[in-house]
Design an enzyme around this catalytic site. Sequence first.
Site, PDB file in Angstrom:
ATOM      1  N   SER A 337       0.860  -1.184   0.000  1.00 19.71           N
ATOM      2  CA  SER A 337       0.000   0.000   0.000  1.00 19.71           C
ATOM      3  C   SER A 337       0.893   1.230   0.000  1.00 19.71           C
ATOM      4  CB  SER A 337      -0.908   0.007   1.236  1.00 19.71           C
ATOM      5  OG  SER A 337      -1.821   1.089   1.168  1.00 19.71           O
ATOM      6  N   GLU A 338       0.599   2.177  -0.897  1.00 20.41           N
ATOM      7  CA  GLU A 338       1.561   3.261  -1.100  1.00 20.41           C
ATOM      8  C   GLU A 338       1.687   4.219   0.069  1.00 20.41           C
ATOM      9  OE1 GLU A 338      -1.774   4.520  -4.183  1.00 20.41           O
ATOM     10  OE2 GLU A 338      -0.957   2.627  -3.495  1.00 20.41           O
ATOM     11  N   ASN A 339       0.810   4.116   1.082  1.00 22.78           N
ATOM     12  CA  ASN A 339       0.991   4.958   2.263  1.00 22.78           C
ATOM     13  C   ASN A 339       1.970   4.349   3.259  1.00 22.78           C
ATOM     14  OD1 ASN A 339      -1.226   3.042   2.560  1.00 22.78           O
ATOM     15  ND2 ASN A 339      -1.559   3.913   4.575  1.00 22.78           N
ATOM     16  N   SER A 379       8.022   4.094  -0.129  1.00 19.91           N
ATOM     17  CA  SER A 379       6.998   3.310  -0.816  1.00 19.91           C
ATOM     18  C   SER A 379       7.026   3.566  -2.318  1.00 19.91           C
ATOM     19  CB  SER A 379       5.617   3.660  -0.250  1.00 19.91           C
ATOM     20  OG  SER A 379       4.599   2.972  -0.936  1.00 19.91           O
TER      21      SER A 379
END
Length: 510
Positions: A337-339, A379
């Site tokens: 997840s990019e967070n 990320s």
Amino acid sequence: MLFKAVIKSRIPSCEFVVIARQLSKSTHGSKVVNSTDEALEGIESNITLLSGGFGLSGVPDTIINALKEKSHIQNITAVSNNAGLDGRGLSQLLVTGQITKMISSYIGGNRTFEKMYLTGQIDLELTPQGNLAERVRAGAVGIPAFYSPTGAGTWLEEGKLPVRYDETGTKVLKTSVPREVREFNGRKFLLEPAIVGDVAFVKAYKADTLGNCWFRGASRNFNSVMGRNAKLTIVEAEHIVEPGEITPEDVHLPSIYVDRIIQSVTPKEIEIYKHSEEATEITQPPQEVSEAELKRQKIVKRAAQEFKDGSFANLGIGMPTLAPNFLPESINVTLQSENGILGLGPYPVKGQEDPDLINAGKETVTLAPGASLFGSEESFGMIRGGKIDLTILGGLQVSAKGDLANWGLPGRVKGMGGAMDLVSNPKATRVVVVMEHVDKKGRAKILEECKFPLTGRRCVSRIITDLAVFDVIDEKLVLIEIDPATTVEEIKSKTEASFEVSPDLKSIEI
């Protein structure tokens, strides 16, 4: 700190005792302030403000709420992934008129933010999420600009992103700055300017009195990179502890970057509650299922076949997040997840939600065994660097040559978020698009050329719809699978783009 060092000379019987006194910023004493007035002391108008957080996770609300009361501080350029929700986070400073420009990747469900942008009340510099994190990181380390593949061939390159509308929202008064383009190893890259902040607001789970910070769960997101950047960094911490209570290897933001610390007093909130019971709902459909839901189920089940054992994948919000529910037991995939999460687990059961554990869709999640956590800048480094094997995204339109449009259309601007970054390295990261074959008005979504602003050019590898599966091969569209309930003729009638039919055409099996 006072310490003794004994230095022995090579000259016999000659010994020197040197008393050294080491003074450093970290030993000057506590950086804890007792009030928000002290925390905000000296801040003036016309500043660039960096604010951490992702959705409602890791948002420094205590400091933001205090700044709202300082109405004399005006003309703020705010840098943040988004602006919270209506009445929360930076959205409050939009309402007071203190923020006049946002640099963000996503408007999301913030109606205040969207309305003010579309009625010409604020400037908005839309920036792909990965570029945003890297622009802040570059500014923190003294790099004035860098080349990024993200956004090549889109409005970002061309300088067509609307920055300010007129009051009717029909005329663009100001657009973004076109990017300088260079080629490296046969790929196009855009020159992205660094962002340097005057003030940074950061939310930490723990901070010691010297300023060392530790972030919990996925709340590190933009907090760590923004805390490293500004001339004045103010940290609000849920727990303020003594030096040594955070072990050195657990310090995510070292004290050298932090100027002031204040106790966080605002409760943590969750934007979207998602539970494991809901996640299994699609596998146990009710007796009566709508036509739209049936289409959705077919698409998701077919998309689940795209995963390969041992691979790393990133899933866009919406339908893509449901695909792992249909993974065969023999297939193990690590979801990113990019967070700031690598190793997403299932949705939590009710009562076990954690506001520090959300995914890119702001939904509550859990961590799988072996998961790791990091900041948004790392990320997207994984993503641009080609470490992610597969990304599955939703689409508004796809062209015959593999162009993707999925972030904006007339009258509906939400921002590109991380989508442009996810499709920026298609040779390393396979891009699969899932969408209904036609829109709600029956219009084709697979076109010769996309009519909506592009997310990426020549980036899509496969398209999965409720009627068919297409591959993009050498910039040509090839039909490789067909739903048993339809025909090639029906697909042609609902597809604007021309396509070839594979000699090995198969039925979709789900």
